[in-house]
Design a protein around this motif. Sequence first.
Motif, PDB file in Angstrom:
ATOM      1  N   GLU A   1       1.073  -0.954  -0.238  1.00  0.00           N
ATOM      2  CA  GLU A   1       0.291  -0.420   0.251  1.00  0.00           C
ATOM      3  C   GLU A   1       0.780   1.100   0.073  1.00  0.00           C
ATOM      4  O   GLU A   1       0.483   1.961  -0.438  1.00  0.00           O
ATOM      5  N   LYS A   2       1.968   1.517   0.548  1.00  0.00           N
ATOM      6  CA  LYS A   2       2.769   2.421   0.551  1.00  0.00           C
ATOM      7  C   LYS A   2       3.662   2.690  -0.828  1.00  0.00           C
ATOM      8  O   LYS A   2       3.021   3.581  -0.814  1.00  0.00           O
ATOM      9  N   ALA A   3       3.892   1.208  -0.792  1.00  0.00           N
ATOM     10  CA  ALA A   3       4.870   1.802  -2.620  1.00  0.00           C
ATOM     11  C   ALA A   3       4.069   2.185  -3.536  1.00  0.00           C
ATOM     12  O   ALA A   3       3.967   2.960  -4.548  1.00  0.00           O
ATOM     13  N   PHE A   4       2.428   1.850  -3.261  1.00  0.00           N
ATOM     14  CA  PHE A   4       1.343   2.238  -4.419  1.00  0.00           C
ATOM     15  C   PHE A   4       0.857   3.592  -4.201  1.00  0.00           C
ATOM     16  O   PHE A   4       1.305   4.490  -5.927  1.00  0.00           O
ATOM     17  N   TRP A   5       0.761   4.075  -3.065  1.00  0.00           N
ATOM     18  CA  TRP A   5       1.015   5.533  -2.610  1.00  0.00           C
ATOM     19  C   TRP A   5       2.072   6.173  -3.438  1.00  0.00           C
ATOM     20  O   TRP A   5       1.703   7.124  -3.594  1.00  0.00           O
ATOM     21  N   GLU A   6       3.182   6.405  -2.884  1.00  0.00           N
ATOM     22  CA  GLU A   6       4.365   6.487  -3.324  1.00  0.00           C
ATOM     23  C   GLU A   6       4.333   6.635  -4.551  1.00  0.00           C
ATOM     24  O   GLU A   6       4.660   7.833  -5.114  1.00  0.00           O
ATOM     25  N   LYS A   7       4.008   5.711  -5.562  1.00  0.00           N
ATOM     26  CA  LYS A   7       4.340   6.058  -6.727  1.00  0.00           C
ATOM     27  C   LYS A   7       2.932   6.577  -7.543  1.00  0.00           C
ATOM     28  O   LYS A   7       3.369   7.321  -8.358  1.00  0.00           O
TER      29      LYS A   7
ATOM     30  N   LEU B   1       4.504   9.998  -7.801  1.00  0.00           N
ATOM     31  CA  LEU B   1       5.166  10.401  -8.354  1.00  0.00           C
ATOM     32  C   LEU B   1       5.232  10.521  -9.099  1.00  0.00           C
ATOM     33  O   LEU B   1       5.125  11.344 -10.208  1.00  0.00           O
ATOM     34  N   ASN B   2       3.629   9.760  -9.951  1.00  0.00           N
ATOM     35  CA  ASN B   2       3.332   9.294 -11.511  1.00  0.00           C
ATOM     36  C   ASN B   2       2.446  10.835 -11.267  1.00  0.00           C
ATOM     37  O   ASN B   2       2.002  11.430 -12.654  1.00  0.00           O
ATOM     38  N   ALA B   3       1.708  11.502 -10.331  1.00  0.00           N
ATOM     39  CA  ALA B   3       0.717  12.302 -10.079  1.00  0.00           C
ATOM     40  C   ALA B   3       2.190  14.110 -10.967  1.00  0.00           C
ATOM     41  O   ALA B   3       1.525  15.085 -11.816  1.00  0.00           O
ATOM     42  N   LYS B   4       3.145  13.824  -9.954  1.00  0.00           N
ATOM     43  CA  LYS B   4       4.473  14.456 -10.418  1.00  0.00           C
ATOM     44  C   LYS B   4       4.863  14.487 -12.371  1.00  0.00           C
ATOM     45  O   LYS B   4       5.239  15.025 -12.740  1.00  0.00           O
ATOM     46  N   ARG B   5       5.210  13.537 -12.343  1.00  0.00           N
ATOM     47  CA  ARG B   5       5.242  13.406 -13.635  1.00  0.00           C
ATOM     48  C   ARG B   5       4.183  13.382 -15.066  1.00  0.00           C
ATOM     49  O   ARG B   5       4.734  13.925 -16.179  1.00  0.00           O
ATOM     50  N   TYR B   6       3.203  13.250 -14.391  1.00  0.00           N
ATOM     51  CA  TYR B   6       2.283  13.722 -15.773  1.00  0.00           C
ATOM     52  C   TYR B   6       0.919  14.549 -14.989  1.00  0.00           C
ATOM     53  O   TYR B   6      -0.252  14.047 -14.342  1.00  0.00           O
ATOM     54  N   PRO B   7       0.966  15.898 -14.683  1.00  0.00           N
ATOM     55  CA  PRO B   7       0.723  16.749 -13.850  1.00  0.00           C
ATOM     56  C   PRO B   7      -0.820  16.808 -15.395  1.00  0.00           C
ATOM     57  O   PRO B   7       0.066  17.129 -16.971  1.00  0.00           O
ATOM     58  N   ALA B   8      -1.931  16.576 -14.515  1.00  0.00           N
ATOM     59  CA  ALA B   8      -3.165  16.845 -15.490  1.00  0.00           C
ATOM     60  C   ALA B   8      -3.186  17.745 -16.833  1.00  0.00           C
ATOM     61  O   ALA B   8      -3.355  17.656 -17.901  1.00  0.00           O
TER      62      ALA B   8
END
Length: 116
Positions: free
Chosen positions: A87-93, A96-103
């Motif tokens: 669960e922690k790994a999921f939320w961490e990723k 990171l994805n939110a930063k890499r892929y800004p809407a």
Amino acid sequence: MDLIKVREHQRKFVTERLWEKFHNPKNLVMALAGETGELLEIFQWLTAEESQGLMKDPKRAEQVRHEIADIFYYLVRLTDLLDIDLEKAFWEKMELNAKRYPAEKAKGQAKKYTEL
């Protein structure tokens, strides 16, 4: 879903069958890849439209559910052996994805973050 309960049940299941000797990270990654391949095989020759309607067929739906359960089994077992909090790994990723892929940049795009 209670991942701790799932992991504990899985440990008991493995111990009762003396499977610990087979469950090392290399073998589990290979098993995970194999099960992913079995799921892929179900979808391999379907059109995009056929794949979206696949779960309407009870027999095929059962096959998909079982392959996904197998994938989940090996993923949970692997994270247990590697002492990864899934669960922690999921939320961490996801962070990171939110930063890499800004809407505002990624919306409607199928590009890798390095291409946005």
